[in-house]
Design a protein around this motif. Structure first.
Motif, PDB file in Angstrom:
ATOM      1  N   LYS A 149       0.836  -1.204   0.000  1.00 64.03           N
ATOM      2  CA  LYS A 149       0.000   0.000   0.000  1.00 64.03           C
ATOM      3  C   LYS A 149       0.870   1.253   0.000  1.00 64.03           C
ATOM      4  CE  LYS A 149      -3.948  -2.307   2.112  1.00 64.03           C
ATOM      5  NZ  LYS A 149      -4.789  -2.484   3.309  1.00 64.03           N
ATOM      6  N   GLY A 150       2.059   1.140   0.592  1.00 60.64           N
ATOM      7  CA  GLY A 150       2.997   2.254   0.551  1.00 60.64           C
ATOM      8  C   GLY A 150       3.494   2.534  -0.853  1.00 60.64           C
ATOM      9  N   MET A 151       3.461   1.511  -1.708  1.00 61.24           N
ATOM     10  CA  MET A 151       3.867   1.692  -3.103  1.00 61.24           C
ATOM     11  C   MET A 151       2.740   2.289  -3.947  1.00 61.24           C
ATOM     12  SD  MET A 151       6.003  -1.766  -3.999  1.00 61.24           S
ATOM     13  CE  MET A 151       7.024  -2.556  -2.769  1.00 61.24           C
ATOM     14  N   GLY A 152       1.494   2.183  -3.435  1.00 60.70           N
ATOM     15  CA  GLY A 152       0.370   2.746  -4.178  1.00 60.70           C
ATOM     16  C   GLY A 152      -0.783   1.795  -4.415  1.00 60.70           C
ATOM     17  N   PHE A 153      -0.652   0.526  -3.991  1.00 65.38           N
ATOM     18  CA  PHE A 153      -1.736  -0.436  -4.179  1.00 65.38           C
ATOM     19  C   PHE A 153      -2.870  -0.174  -3.193  1.00 65.38           C
ATOM     20  CE2 PHE A 153       1.859  -2.833  -5.959  1.00 65.38           C
ATOM     21  CZ  PHE A 153       1.302  -3.295  -7.140  1.00 65.38           C
ATOM     22  N   VAL A 162       2.822  -4.374 -15.514  1.00 74.34           N
ATOM     23  CA  VAL A 162       3.944  -3.773 -14.793  1.00 74.34           C
ATOM     24  C   VAL A 162       4.845  -3.122 -15.836  1.00 74.34           C
ATOM     25  CG1 VAL A 162       5.880  -4.155 -13.236  1.00 74.34           C
ATOM     26  CG2 VAL A 162       3.828  -5.559 -13.021  1.00 74.34           C
ATOM     27  N   ASP A 163       4.947  -1.791 -15.770  1.00 76.63           N
ATOM     28  CA  ASP A 163       5.688  -1.039 -16.801  1.00 76.63           C
ATOM     29  C   ASP A 163       5.199  -1.394 -18.202  1.00 76.63           C
ATOM     30  OD1 ASP A 163       7.241   0.476 -15.114  1.00 76.63           O
ATOM     31  OD2 ASP A 163       8.896  -0.959 -15.054  1.00 76.63           O
ATOM     32  N   ILE A 183       2.532   0.961 -12.397  1.00 82.71           N
ATOM     33  CA  ILE A 183       1.704  -0.239 -12.367  1.00 82.71           C
ATOM     34  C   ILE A 183       0.323   0.096 -12.907  1.00 82.71           C
ATOM     35  CG2 ILE A 183       0.746  -2.077 -10.915  1.00 82.71           C
ATOM     36  CD1 ILE A 183       3.715  -2.128 -10.830  1.00 82.71           C
ATOM     37  N   THR A 184      -0.243  -0.811 -13.690  1.00 85.17           N
ATOM     38  CA  THR A 184      -1.614  -0.663 -14.156  1.00 85.17           C
ATOM     39  C   THR A 184      -2.464  -1.732 -13.480  1.00 85.17           C
ATOM     40  OG1 THR A 184      -0.890   0.175 -16.308  1.00 85.17           O
ATOM     41  CG2 THR A 184      -3.142  -0.646 -16.156  1.00 85.17           C
ATOM     42  N   VAL A 185      -3.539  -1.324 -12.813  1.00 81.17           N
ATOM     43  CA  VAL A 185      -4.410  -2.250 -12.094  1.00 81.17           C
ATOM     44  C   VAL A 185      -5.860  -2.027 -12.508  1.00 81.17           C
ATOM     45  CG1 VAL A 185      -2.858  -2.335 -10.099  1.00 81.17           C
ATOM     46  CG2 VAL A 185      -4.741  -0.669 -10.138  1.00 81.17           C
ATOM     47  N   THR A 193      -3.546   3.552 -13.722  1.00 79.74           N
ATOM     48  CA  THR A 193      -2.087   3.462 -13.765  1.00 79.74           C
ATOM     49  C   THR A 193      -1.504   4.453 -12.772  1.00 79.74           C
ATOM     50  OG1 THR A 193      -2.081   2.809 -16.100  1.00 79.74           O
ATOM     51  CG2 THR A 193      -0.028   3.676 -15.206  1.00 79.74           C
ATOM     52  N   PHE A 194      -0.618   3.955 -11.895  1.00 81.07           N
ATOM     53  CA  PHE A 194      -0.008   4.837 -10.905  1.00 81.07           C
ATOM     54  C   PHE A 194       1.495   4.569 -10.811  1.00 81.07           C
ATOM     55  CE2 PHE A 194      -1.380   0.998  -8.680  1.00 81.07           C
ATOM     56  CZ  PHE A 194      -0.255   0.654  -7.928  1.00 81.07           C
ATOM     57  N   PRO A 195       2.280   5.598 -10.465  1.00 79.29           N
ATOM     58  CA  PRO A 195       3.732   5.395 -10.292  1.00 79.29           C
ATOM     59  C   PRO A 195       4.004   4.668  -8.986  1.00 79.29           C
ATOM     60  CG  PRO A 195       3.138   7.657  -9.773  1.00 79.29           C
ATOM     61  CD  PRO A 195       1.889   7.002 -10.283  1.00 79.29           C
TER      62      PRO A 195
END
Length: 448
Positions: A149-153, A162-163, A183-185, A193-195
């Motif tokens: 979650k710290g990465m953005g999930f 992924v990329d 990442i694209t989720v 898509t978030f960095p």
């Protein structure tokens, strides 16, 4: 016993790599009629453990396990023996050979290392196939820890790319995420898509296992019970945990977390058995365990791909390139100011600690040969890359000087070669001491 097996594996792997690497220098040197004075596994300052002279070459095993070497007459090498170089060049000396022959001799070691990795990976693909966890077969979203979650999930995210690339192999997915820029989720029915945030990556590297932030989710269906006390409480194989102390449980990781946070306590657990709810009371150990498992159901998500002999040749090459690419990419984490991946870098002692072993349920330990050869192949292609770095003292340093001579048309002055070699050797020795010192410091501070 486990430590002894790990040390044996490490020494065996390094010995194979060093002997074959040096053989890569030795054979072309002999082919071009260049005198080879020594062929050693490990270094032998002051004395050697074993030595025997056959023909013009002394073969031996040194006492300092930092690699190995071949001493080629008329070459400025790590021995820094320059007395011979003060005399006129002899036909059988390295310095008397044409530049293209010297280049082949210098590139022999890294060439052997790469082809060895190719051979091992090809054999593993042919004889064992390749087994991977296919995340595309899992309907449930991943379990995202606070690190993820710290990465953005966010909870419920389904990873799509992924990329910009699809990755369904779980073994590679976590590493790809750590190395990624974005990442694209699928989030709430929409593609997002978030960095990837470096703060989350830094949190991952503070964990014992940096890749543990990403795990598949599955129902809490019990398939193994090891603790007799838990079995006596009424829990049976096939039961599905659906609630603990009135709180709904959907996935096994939720059940695990509740158990870990309840050491020494009794838990009121609801399980589904034969379509009916069955209430139980389970006693958690002081270590926060119940002595059960729920992993056999994951076998349906694994698939093994087999390769023909011809396919395994191409696959061996691809795996070698993939292995090297992953290792080179990790430099971006090592030198990242936030991530500080360099803190996870270890030397020989750390490698020994992490050498793979096969542990049986009865506590016995044996060599996992598949893992051993996978490690050897990975390390072989990595050594090929490291040796090509243009630092005097490494093969890459000699290659650069030889290429300069071939392009310019005249050799680099002998004094410059000697000084460069001295600087390179001092740098490499200092780096080795730093890495060993870091390992020892981690042992002393209980951070190993």
């Amino acid at each position: 016993m486990e430590l002894a097996i790990k040390i044996f594996q490490f020494i065996l792997s390094i010995s194979i790599l060093v002997i074959l690497h040096e053989l890569g220098h030795f054979l072309p040197a002999k082919y071009f009629k260049t005198k080879v004075e020594k062929f050693y596994l490990f270094f032998d300052p002051y004395f050697s453990l074993v030595k025997k002279k056959i023909g013009e070459t002394e073969y031996g095993i040194g006492w300092l396990p930092f690699g190995g070497y071949v001493k080629i007459a008329g070459m400025v090498d790590e021995s820094m023996d320059t007395e011979q170089l003060k005399q006129p060049a002899q036909p059988w000396e390295f310095r008397a050979k044409p530049a293209w022959q010297r280049l082949i001799i210098m590139l022999g070691g890294v060439t052997v290392n790469f082809f060895l990795a190719w051979l091992i990976y090809g054999c593993l693909s042919f004889f064992n196939g390749e087994t991977s966890f296919d995340t595309a077969k899992v309907d449930a979203p991943m379990n995202y820890t606070s690190v993820a979650k710290g990465m953005g999930f966010q909870d419920g995210d389904k990873i799509l790319k992924v990329d910009g690339k699809t990755q369904n192999n779980l073994d590679k997915l976590a590493l790809d995420v750590l190395l990624s820029d974005e990442i694209t989720v699928l989030r709430n029915g929409k593609e997002v898509t978030f960095p990837t945030n470096d703060d989350g990556k830094a949190m991952a590297f503070r964990d014992e296992n940096p890749r543990a932030f990403l795990t598949p989710r599955f129902p809490a269906v019990i398939d193994s019970i090891y603790n007799p006390k838990t079995a006596q409480a009424g829990l049976k194989v096939g039961d599905q945990v659906v609630a603990v102390d009135g709180k709904k449980i959907s996935y096994y990781d939720e059940f695990q977390e509740t158990v870990r946070n309840s050491p020494g306590k009794d838990l009121k657990v609801d399980v589904v058995r034969g379509g009916a709810i069955q209430p139980l009371v389970l006693s958690v150990s002081k270590e926060g365990t119940l002595g059960l498992a729920s992993y056999k159901q994951l076998t349906k998500f694994y698939e093994t791909k087999h390769f023909s002999f011809g396919e395994s040749i191409g696959r061996g090459f691809t795996r070698s390139i993939e292995s090297l690419t992953y290792q080179v990419k990790q430099f971006k984490l090592i030198f990242n100011k936030k991530v500080q991946g360099y803190k996870k870098v270890g030397g020989p002692l750390a490698i020994i600690k992490n050498m793979p072993v096969d542990k049986a349920r009865d506590g016995s330990v044996s060599i996992d040969w598949t893992a051993f050869w996978s490690f050897t192949a990975m390390f072989s292609v990595w050594l090929a890359f490291l040796n090509l770095i243009p630092i005097p003292g490494l093969d890459g340093g000699h290659v650069i000087f030889t290429l300069y001579e071939m392009i310019v048309g005249k050799p680099v002055p002998q004094k410059i070669l000697e000084n460069a070699q001295m600087v390179g050797v001092i740098f490499l020795l200092g780096l080795m001491l730093l890495i060993f010192g870091a390992d020892i410091f981690k042992i002393i501070t209980n951070k190993f």
